[in-house]
Design a protein around this motif. Structure first.
Motif, PDB file in Angstrom:
ATOM      1  N   LYS A  45       0.809  -1.225   0.000  1.00 31.54           N
ATOM      2  CA  LYS A  45       0.000   0.000   0.000  1.00 31.54           C
ATOM      3  C   LYS A  45       0.837   1.267   0.000  1.00 31.54           C
ATOM      4  O   LYS A  45       0.297   2.356  -0.153  1.00 31.54           O
ATOM      5  CB  LYS A  45      -0.916   0.008   1.228  1.00 31.54           C
ATOM      6  CG  LYS A  45      -2.066  -0.975   1.151  1.00 31.54           C
ATOM      7  CD  LYS A  45      -3.032  -0.740   2.295  1.00 31.54           C
ATOM      8  CE  LYS A  45      -4.278  -1.596   2.139  1.00 31.54           C
ATOM      9  NZ  LYS A  45      -5.142  -1.456   3.327  1.00 31.54           N
ATOM     10  N   ARG A  46       2.133   1.102   0.257  1.00 26.50           N
ATOM     11  CA  ARG A  46       3.015   2.257   0.331  1.00 26.50           C
ATOM     12  C   ARG A  46       2.616   3.221   1.430  1.00 26.50           C
ATOM     13  O   ARG A  46       2.631   4.442   1.237  1.00 26.50           O
ATOM     14  CB  ARG A  46       3.024   3.011  -1.013  1.00 26.50           C
ATOM     15  CG  ARG A  46       4.016   2.426  -2.011  1.00 26.50           C
ATOM     16  CD  ARG A  46       4.033   3.222  -3.267  1.00 26.50           C
ATOM     17  NE  ARG A  46       3.201   2.577  -4.260  1.00 26.50           N
ATOM     18  CZ  ARG A  46       3.669   1.732  -5.169  1.00 26.50           C
ATOM     19  NH1 ARG A  46       4.950   1.459  -5.215  1.00 26.50           N
ATOM     20  NH2 ARG A  46       2.858   1.159  -6.020  1.00 26.50           N
ATOM     21  N   LEU A  47       2.259   2.650   2.563  1.00 27.19           N
ATOM     22  CA  LEU A  47       1.885   3.501   3.696  1.00 27.19           C
ATOM     23  C   LEU A  47       2.685   3.069   4.911  1.00 27.19           C
ATOM     24  O   LEU A  47       3.002   1.896   5.076  1.00 27.19           O
ATOM     25  CB  LEU A  47       0.389   3.357   4.001  1.00 27.19           C
ATOM     26  CG  LEU A  47      -0.580   3.790   2.894  1.00 27.19           C
ATOM     27  CD1 LEU A  47      -2.009   3.449   3.287  1.00 27.19           C
ATOM     28  CD2 LEU A  47      -0.441   5.270   2.603  1.00 27.19           C
ATOM     29  N   TYR A  95       2.779   3.337   9.176  1.00 30.03           N
ATOM     30  CA  TYR A  95       2.006   3.660  10.357  1.00 30.03           C
ATOM     31  C   TYR A  95       2.930   3.766  11.566  1.00 30.03           C
ATOM     32  O   TYR A  95       3.881   2.993  11.694  1.00 30.03           O
ATOM     33  CB  TYR A  95       0.969   2.571  10.643  1.00 30.03           C
ATOM     34  CG  TYR A  95      -0.010   2.371   9.511  1.00 30.03           C
ATOM     35  CD1 TYR A  95      -1.244   3.004   9.524  1.00 30.03           C
ATOM     36  CD2 TYR A  95       0.306   1.554   8.425  1.00 30.03           C
ATOM     37  CE1 TYR A  95      -2.137   2.829   8.491  1.00 30.03           C
ATOM     38  CE2 TYR A  95      -0.584   1.372   7.381  1.00 30.03           C
ATOM     39  CZ  TYR A  95      -1.815   2.014   7.416  1.00 30.03           C
ATOM     40  OH  TYR A  95      -2.700   1.844   6.393  1.00 30.03           O
ATOM     41  N   LEU A 121      -1.644   6.471  10.747  1.00 34.11           N
ATOM     42  CA  LEU A 121      -1.023   6.699   9.449  1.00 34.11           C
ATOM     43  C   LEU A 121      -0.146   7.937   9.478  1.00 34.11           C
ATOM     44  O   LEU A 121      -0.553   8.990   9.945  1.00 34.11           O
ATOM     45  CB  LEU A 121      -2.118   6.873   8.391  1.00 34.11           C
ATOM     46  CG  LEU A 121      -1.646   7.129   6.960  1.00 34.11           C
ATOM     47  CD1 LEU A 121      -0.871   5.939   6.439  1.00 34.11           C
ATOM     48  CD2 LEU A 121      -2.836   7.427   6.058  1.00 34.11           C
ATOM     49  N   ARG A 135       6.028  13.022   3.093  1.00 30.11           N
ATOM     50  CA  ARG A 135       6.277  13.523   1.754  1.00 30.11           C
ATOM     51  C   ARG A 135       7.188  12.532   1.042  1.00 30.11           C
ATOM     52  O   ARG A 135       7.761  11.630   1.669  1.00 30.11           O
ATOM     53  CB  ARG A 135       6.910  14.902   1.840  1.00 30.11           C
ATOM     54  CG  ARG A 135       6.130  15.748   2.833  1.00 30.11           C
ATOM     55  CD  ARG A 135       6.222  17.177   2.555  1.00 30.11           C
ATOM     56  NE  ARG A 135       7.306  17.831   3.276  1.00 30.11           N
ATOM     57  CZ  ARG A 135       7.203  19.038   3.821  1.00 30.11           C
ATOM     58  NH1 ARG A 135       6.076  19.699   3.736  1.00 30.11           N
ATOM     59  NH2 ARG A 135       8.219  19.590   4.419  1.00 30.11           N
ATOM     60  N   TYR A 148       9.243   9.596   2.806  1.00 35.39           N
ATOM     61  CA  TYR A 148       8.844   8.193   2.630  1.00 35.39           C
ATOM     62  C   TYR A 148      10.027   7.354   2.176  1.00 35.39           C
ATOM     63  O   TYR A 148      10.311   6.296   2.725  1.00 35.39           O
ATOM     64  CB  TYR A 148       7.712   8.110   1.608  1.00 35.39           C
ATOM     65  CG  TYR A 148       7.287   6.696   1.275  1.00 35.39           C
ATOM     66  CD1 TYR A 148       6.457   5.972   2.122  1.00 35.39           C
ATOM     67  CD2 TYR A 148       7.746   6.077   0.111  1.00 35.39           C
ATOM     68  CE1 TYR A 148       6.072   4.674   1.815  1.00 35.39           C
ATOM     69  CE2 TYR A 148       7.370   4.779  -0.206  1.00 35.39           C
ATOM     70  CZ  TYR A 148       6.535   4.088   0.652  1.00 35.39           C
ATOM     71  OH  TYR A 148       6.167   2.802   0.345  1.00 35.39           O
TER      72      TYR A 148
END
Lengths: 221, 221
Positions: free
Chosen positions: A134-136, A138, A143, A147, A151
């Motif tokens: 998901k390219r996220l 936490y 979350l 930027r 990331y």
DNA sequence: CATTTTATTTAAGATTAATTTAAGGTGTAT
DNA sequence: ATACACCTTAAATTAATCTTAAATAAAATG
């Protein structure tokens, strides 16, 4: 994990799979299975459909969509509806009783091979969790709004916690350009990143400064 | 329903599928098939391509786009194989003759599972509802008039809310072509789509921009 | 302890990326 | 063949991020 109310049947499957080099956990019903799963990770579940109290379908539903392991159904009824229903519900394979124990081993191997391909990758370092797909990222399940450079920087560290990255390495990994001199743009990004992930950015515990050399993500945080 | 001019072949398939618990209707050609379909509902059709009078392709076309059941093609190996794959006529699977009857059963199961999954499916993300089968998307129960690319784009996002898609991913998913450089055609479609689904397109809440990385559909909206 | 070196922070200007608009192409259906 | 809808391209606009530079802070050195 084998979930079946028949001790006899669990014993047979266990014997064969242990022979094949797997570690087995037994559960005599759905409730026990859920209880055991709280403390242990498993890579596959063999699940009987017909069980007293909570049947296999119910257990599968209780496990929810975020289950991380494949499921192979066992059923006495050679009925097609069961097979379809099981597979529809998200089961990964189906074995009809009576079965040849060798077949069970073969199917376990096949399912594991298949499912390893779409395993959802997730990298965890301390309180940080990176959902690669998901390219996220936490932080304690909240979350992070990162930027692009942040990331890249953070995930670079999370890929190799405990490794010290020099500024040159960082620059070349993030910018895809050769590194000449030390403009301090890297440090600005590290500073901004720390503001987002460190409890006390003045006293960082996650991204550590290795003076004179570079930066490192602490493994235990 | 089995549609084939060879009585022998129909008999074999019928035998195996009845054994697997299915009810079978036979039709020796396309016209008979259409006639029978007026009075009966079927859940799957096995369709020979080469038949006298009306061939399999013609029958499929005659059935139209609103056909409710999946179709598995039968064909002599090599002859039409490429044509089917290439033309992508809307068949759901393909079996080459000569075939193993067990294979037929397996494929029937697989196709039914696939199509059953789709039938029930309706994907809801916030105020958006996607009727997968009908290929329609509703915003607060009002039908959206989407163009082809917008539909693909939106449903791509709705399949994985909370995932960040890069432009490269989007391009390759929507265009089936490798992505070279950033012409801004993706962005134009996103912009158009936002005009249709966002309350305030200048301040999108559903399809979010993750600057420098890509776009994401917000799970909670 | 003073000095030097190295790292950090801040904020404004520069830069890059995203968005919008509108015109031009392309293909499809009539 | 023509009209229409849709898609792509290009250019102008807008906005967020990145970089720079200067000021501040912290650590190392003698």
């Amino acid at each position: 994990m084998i979930v079946d109310d028949s001790k006899e049947l669990r014993k047979i499957i266990k014997l064969y799979l242990e022979n094949a080099g797997y570690e087995i956990i037994e559960a005599e019903n759905g409730k026990v299975a859920i209880e055991l799963l709280k403390n242990r990770e498993i890579s596959l579940m063999i699940l009987d459909i017909m069980m007293p109290q909570m049947d296999g379908f119910e257990l599968l539903e209780a496990l929810g969509d975020d289950r991380k392991f494949p499921v192979i159904f066992l059923s006495a009824r050679g009925k097609v509806e069961d097979k379809i229903r099981g597979l529809n519900l998200g089961g990964d394979d189906y074995i009809a009783k009576p079965f040849d124990p060798g077949e069970v081993v073969a199917r376990v191997l096949a399912v594991l091979r298949r499912s390893q391909r779409n395993i959802k990758k997730e990298i965890v370092v301390g309180s940080l969790r990176w959902d690669v797909e998901k390219r996220l990222v936490y932080l304690e399940d909240k979350l992070l709004e990162l930027r692009a450079k942040e990331y890249k920087l953070l995930t670079m560290f999370m890929k190799r916690p405990g490794k010290v990255f020099t500024k040159q390495e960082i620059y070349e990994l993030l910018w895809d350009e050769p590194y000449f001199h030390d403009d301090n743009t890297i440090m600005v990004h590290i500073s901004n990143l720390r503001d987002k992930i460190e409890e006390d950015p003045r006293n960082p515990k996650k991204i550590l400064t290795i003076r004179g050399i570079g930066y490192m993500m602490d493994e235990g945080c």
